[in-house]
Design an enzyme around this catalytic site. Structure first.
Site, PDB file in Angstrom:
ATOM      1  CE  LYS A 163      -3.896   1.872   2.732  1.00  0.00           C
ATOM      2  NZ  LYS A 163      -4.777   1.565   3.877  1.00  0.00           N
ATOM      3  CB  SER A 180      -7.714   3.614   2.890  1.00  0.00           C
ATOM      4  OG  SER A 180      -6.991   2.930   3.895  1.00  0.00           O
ATOM      5  CB  SER A 193      -8.257   0.746   5.601  1.00  0.00           C
ATOM      6  OG  SER A 193      -8.854   1.997   5.826  1.00  0.00           O
TER       7      SER A 193
END
Length: 534
Positions: free
Chosen positions: A134, A209, A233
């Site tokens: 990420k 996210s 997330s």
């Protein structure tokens, strides 16, 4: 940090990203699927753009790849090239990447191949495996914008601690993936890179996210991704794309040296975890990271080795049918009912779990997120004149708490944690089985509720989001009729917007919740659930 005009900085960043992609890996125009094609997960097999070897490699699971890499049957350079190419395809079709380091990755892969040829031994359990990260994980020399124009051109001076651990185990880093602004939206959209869409249906969200990561893994552009979770997330993106993830309790995996969207906010802790296509891969990753003794590198990691767990033959599973704030959409309720029936038929004790405490947990989470009055996010936006995204209205309008009020918030959190634990122990349950979100997935821009996940961040419980054997069937999963009495205005809106045609064919995930620091038990219980569903 960077100052300047946000639009100029964002355009520069997008241009840099595009410029980092070798022409040889770009999908030629005549191979591209039409823009209106929603599901592009079969593109690698049907397009003719990938060689049989590339397909064979990128369709493998982690546990299929690692023995071949460790033995030399597959070269890390070959495997890395294949995943680089498939990651580029995923990006062209879903807009999932934020950073690339392809030259560095191939150089690392070659070094690993040379080490194996010279010594006859792999460097570690992840020898030669490409791993995607990420955007917020620092990799030296790469930006970690977390969706802010103000972080463009601010390369990391060091690697995240988790990256150090994975590299020592033999991982090869090749891409980082897109996130929402500050990583505080349940869809992956920001003013720098734009929106990431779902490879299973590009009209739907891949979640947030960690939605760049979930899109990449679901497309097959990564065998193993790592994301983070502060309110759902990891679990929300996994649910939107039909893959596996583990939200561990804080302290099991190292979190230091990552960029935060709200630095210093620790009333609810951010954690990281894997995104995988199989539960076996998830378990292997988790055990490997803990076996590396990350508490030697991150002072906030707990010195708890990976433990073997023996479950009782008969589990007691509590079903939370809804959270009292928003009813799941029909396919999620159907998947939950099927799982409950299958567990009961297999001899496990199945009871109901009241949602009486869920709203308070969600309220606590919201108060924690905006305790600074949105100042941390506002500061980054104002540096470049970047506008607030409409999804972030809660932060834009927040009022800052004073120190005494903030201390009281911590006391409220502790009281809530104690009451929830007492009720859990009094019920004598092993786990809660519930929705991950109200949705299978949902149209881009329409994700509205993180209550099913966020409450367990406040509690810091170990959770797995996993795909069931249920997919949305528009002929069965019809909208609720007019006789339904909504739980809230939010619920009314979610049910009114439910579109069975839009989500037809999408996988449905559920969430299995264990107690704090029970990651091993959560994985073992998930095996039981998957077994009864099969």
């Amino acid at each position: 940090m960077t100052t300047g005009n946000w639009e100029v900085l964002a355009a520069k960043k997008r241009q840099e990203l595009e410029g980092s992609i070798p022409e040889e890996w770009r999908i030629p125009t005549h191979f591209l699927p039409p823009a209106h094609q929603a599901d592009i997960t079969d593109f690698p097999e049907k397009s003719g753009w990938f060689t049989p070897e590339e397909l064979a490699i990128t369709n493998c699971t982690v546990l299929e790849l690692l023995p071949k890499l460790a033995s030399g049957e597959l070269k890390s350079e070959t495997v890395t090239r294949a995943f680089c190419k498939r990651a580029v395809a995923a990006h062209q079709l879903t807009n999932c990447l934020s950073e690339t380091c392809f030259k560095r990755a191939l150089s690392t892969a070659k070094e690993l191949d040379e080490h194996l040829a010279r010594t006859g031994k792999p460097v570690g359990p992840f020898h030669g495996l490409p791993v995607s990260l990420k955007d917020n994980f620092h990799l030296k020399g790469l930006d970690a914008t977390v969706g802010f124009a103000s972080h463009v051109g601010d390369p990391a001076p060091y690697d995240a601690v988790l990256a150090d651990v994975l590299r020592e185990a033999g991982a090869v880093f090749y891409v980082k993936t897109n996130v929402p602004t500050a990583m505080m939206i349940a869809e992956s959209v920001n003013n720098v890179f734009g929106r990431t869409v779902n490879p299973r249906n590009r009209n739907l969200t891949s979640g947030g996210s960690s939605g760049g990561e979930s899109a990449l893994v679901a497309f097959g552009g990564s065998p193993l991704g790592v994301g983070t979770d502060i309110g759902g997330s990891l679990r929300i993106p996994a649910a939107c794309t039909g893959i596996f993830t583990l939200r561990p309790s804080f302290g099991r995996f190292p979190t230091m040296r990552c960029r935060s969207g709200m630095p210093g906010q620790e009333a609810v802790q951010s954690v990281n975890g894997p995104l995988t296509r199989t539960l076996a891969d998830l378990e292997f990753y988790s055990r490997t990271v803990v076996d590396a003794e990350p508490w030697r590198f991150d002072p906030r990691c707990l010195p708890i080795p990976w433990r073997s767990v023996s479950l009782t033959q008969k589990l007691k599973i509590a079903i939370m049918w809804d959270d009292g704030m928003a009813l799941p959409t029909p396919p999620v309720t159907r998947a939950l009912r099927r799982a409950a029936d299958a567990l009961r038929s297999a001899g496990h004790e199945v009871v109901d779990w009241s949602s009486e405490d869920q709203a308070e947990g969600q309220e606590l989470l919201d108060r924690m997120f905006v305790a600074d009055g949105g100042k941390a996010i506002r500061r980054e936006l104002e540096r470049t004149g970047e506008p607030w995204r409409p999804e972030m209205r809660m932060y834009a309008e927040a009022q800052e708490l004073g120190a005494l009020e903030y201390w009281q918030l911590h006391l409220d959190r502790q009281g809530y944690q104690k009451r929830y634990l007492d009720r859990w122990l009094s019920a004598g349950i092993d786990a809660i089985l519930c929705p991950t979100t109200p949705y299978s997935s949902v149209e881009n821009g329409k994700f509205k509720h993180v209550g099913y996940t966020g409450v367990y961040n406040v509690l810091d419980y170990a959770c797995i989001s996993f795909p069931t054997d249920v997919t949305v069937d528009k002929s069965v999963d019809v909208a609720l009729d007019g006789a339904y009495m909504p739980l809230s205005d939010l619920d009314k809106e979610i049910q009114a917007e439910y579109n069975h045609d839009a989500v037809h064919g999408m996988p449905v995930n559920l969430q299995l919740v264990a107690q704090r620091l029970e990651e091993e038990k959560c994985i073992e219980m998930c095996k039981v659930v998957l077994n009864v569903l099969s």
